[in-house]
Scaffold this active site. Structure first.
Site, PDB file in Angstrom:
ATOM      1  N   LYS A   9       0.844  -1.195   0.000  1.00 50.18           N
ATOM      2  CA  LYS A   9       0.000   0.000   0.000  1.00 50.18           C
ATOM      3  C   LYS A   9       0.877   1.242   0.000  1.00 50.18           C
ATOM      4  CE  LYS A   9      -0.730   0.404   5.013  1.00 50.18           C
ATOM      5  NZ  LYS A   9      -1.749   0.524   6.075  1.00 50.18           N
ATOM      6  N   GLN A  10       0.237   2.373  -0.247  1.00 53.41           N
ATOM      7  CA  GLN A  10       0.942   3.650  -0.259  1.00 53.41           C
ATOM      8  C   GLN A  10       0.257   4.595   0.708  1.00 53.41           C
ATOM      9  OE1 GLN A  10       2.100   5.239  -4.094  1.00 53.41           O
ATOM     10  NE2 GLN A  10       1.601   7.321  -3.463  1.00 53.41           N
ATOM     11  N   GLY A  11       1.050   5.163   1.611  1.00 57.07           N
ATOM     12  CA  GLY A  11       0.517   6.110   2.571  1.00 57.07           C
ATOM     13  C   GLY A  11       0.969   7.517   2.269  1.00 57.07           C
ATOM     14  N   ALA A  12       0.763   8.410   3.224  1.00 57.27           N
ATOM     15  CA  ALA A  12       1.117   9.808   3.027  1.00 57.27           C
ATOM     16  C   ALA A  12       2.616  10.037   3.087  1.00 57.27           C
ATOM     17  CB  ALA A  12       0.421  10.666   4.090  1.00 57.27           C
ATOM     18  N   GLU A  13       3.328   9.178   3.823  1.00 54.71           N
ATOM     19  CA  GLU A  13       4.756   9.381   4.028  1.00 54.71           C
ATOM     20  C   GLU A  13       5.626   8.332   3.347  1.00 54.71           C
ATOM     21  OE1 GLU A  13       6.327  11.867   5.714  1.00 54.71           O
ATOM     22  OE2 GLU A  13       4.420  12.891   6.010  1.00 54.71           O
ATOM     23  N   ALA A  14       5.041   7.183   3.026  1.00 53.85           N
ATOM     24  CA  ALA A  14       5.885   6.082   2.545  1.00 53.85           C
ATOM     25  C   ALA A  14       5.088   5.082   1.720  1.00 53.85           C
ATOM     26  CB  ALA A  14       6.527   5.365   3.729  1.00 53.85           C
ATOM     27  N   LYS A  29       9.569  -0.527   4.155  1.00 53.46           N
ATOM     28  CA  LYS A  29       8.976   0.801   4.242  1.00 53.46           C
ATOM     29  C   LYS A  29       9.931   1.778   3.566  1.00 53.46           C
ATOM     30  CE  LYS A  29       7.136   4.209   7.503  1.00 53.46           C
ATOM     31  NZ  LYS A  29       6.806   4.473   8.925  1.00 53.46           N
ATOM     32  N   ASP A 135       1.710   7.987  16.991  1.00 53.37           N
ATOM     33  CA  ASP A 135       0.570   7.660  16.129  1.00 53.37           C
ATOM     34  C   ASP A 135      -0.146   6.432  16.681  1.00 53.37           C
ATOM     35  OD1 ASP A 135      -1.199   7.840  14.023  1.00 53.37           O
ATOM     36  OD2 ASP A 135       0.119   6.870  12.564  1.00 53.37           O
TER      37      ASP A 135
END
Length: 239
Positions: A9-14, A29, A135
């Site tokens: 998956k792709q997140g906001a930071e990585a 990551k 987080d």
């Protein structure tokens, strides 16, 4: 070196990838480059965040908190290679998709209470080692079978057979202040309320376990947590 690389998956930071690294299921990551920052500044910030994440994972493990094993830290490619738990479920998904079927049974309530207790004790272990996660959400907590066997039946997540594994230390840092620990608890409260509003007592069960696990310095941390909550409520009311 890394076989069968696939994007998870792709997140906001990585971006997150899975592969086999040295014959082991591995999660990679990879942090993005931020083009709005000067390249040298971006490199320095990213390197520091990768160091903080790796340091917190190792420190948490020493504190008795289960985390992914670290395999490799690659500053050049902005990557951390770590253990991938193939047979796991996030606490968030467990509560939303699994627990709802058992919530009105005695065994279901016992499992719910036990998970809340495990979360509270785990967060307290982090804080007792001065690890601020940054987080704390139920998406960043995995339920993993202790024997790591395949999920070939519906009993793998029975409370005696699972560990809670903390993941995603990307915003973590080391700090001794009760203020930062109070903020960490507030982040967790907001996350639990927004994600699990059908279970209004979940956070308070977690907090009770947090306070019971170690009484040292508890009053100061809870006092700071209450101050942060009050400020948060005031901002919400004022807008």
């Amino acid at each position: 070196m890394c076989e069968n690389l696939q994007m998870l998956k792709q997140g906001a930071e990585a971006k997150l990838y899975i592969c086999n690294y040295l014959g082991k299921p591995t999660l990679i990551k990879e942090r993005f480059k931020k083009n709005y920052r000067h390249p040298d500044l971006d490199t320095a910030i990213t390197k520091e965040r990768i160091k903080n994440e790796a340091r917190s994972i190792v420190r948490a493990k020493v504190a008795g908190v289960k985390t992914p094993a670290l395999y490799l830290v690659d500053f050049e490619r902005r990557r951390i290679y770590m253990e991938h738990f193939e047979h796991s479920i996030t606490v968030k998904d467990f509560i939303i998709n699994v627990f709802t079927e058992d919530q009105n049974t005695e065994d279901g309530q016992s499992t719910f209470d036990s998970i809340a207790t495990k979360i509270g004790e785990t967060v307290r272990k982090l804080h007792d080692s001065n690890i601020i996660h940054g987080d704390l959400t139920t998406s960043n907590m995995l339920l993993v079978p202790k024997n790591n066997s395949e999920q070939n039946n519906t009993d793998w997540y029975q409370i005696d057979n699972i560990d809670i594994v903390m993941i995603d230390f990307g915003l973590s840092h080391i700090d001794t202040s009760a203020e930062d620990k109070g903020v960490d608890l507030y982040v967790l409260e907001r996350a639990v309320i927004s994600t699990h509003n059908d279970y209004p007592d979940l956070f308070w069960k977690i907090l009770d376990a947090y306070k019971s696990y170690n009484i040292n310095n508890t009053n100061e941390i809870i006092s700071k947590f209450e101050e942060v909550r009050a400020r948060g409520r005031k901002r919400t009311m004022v807008g």
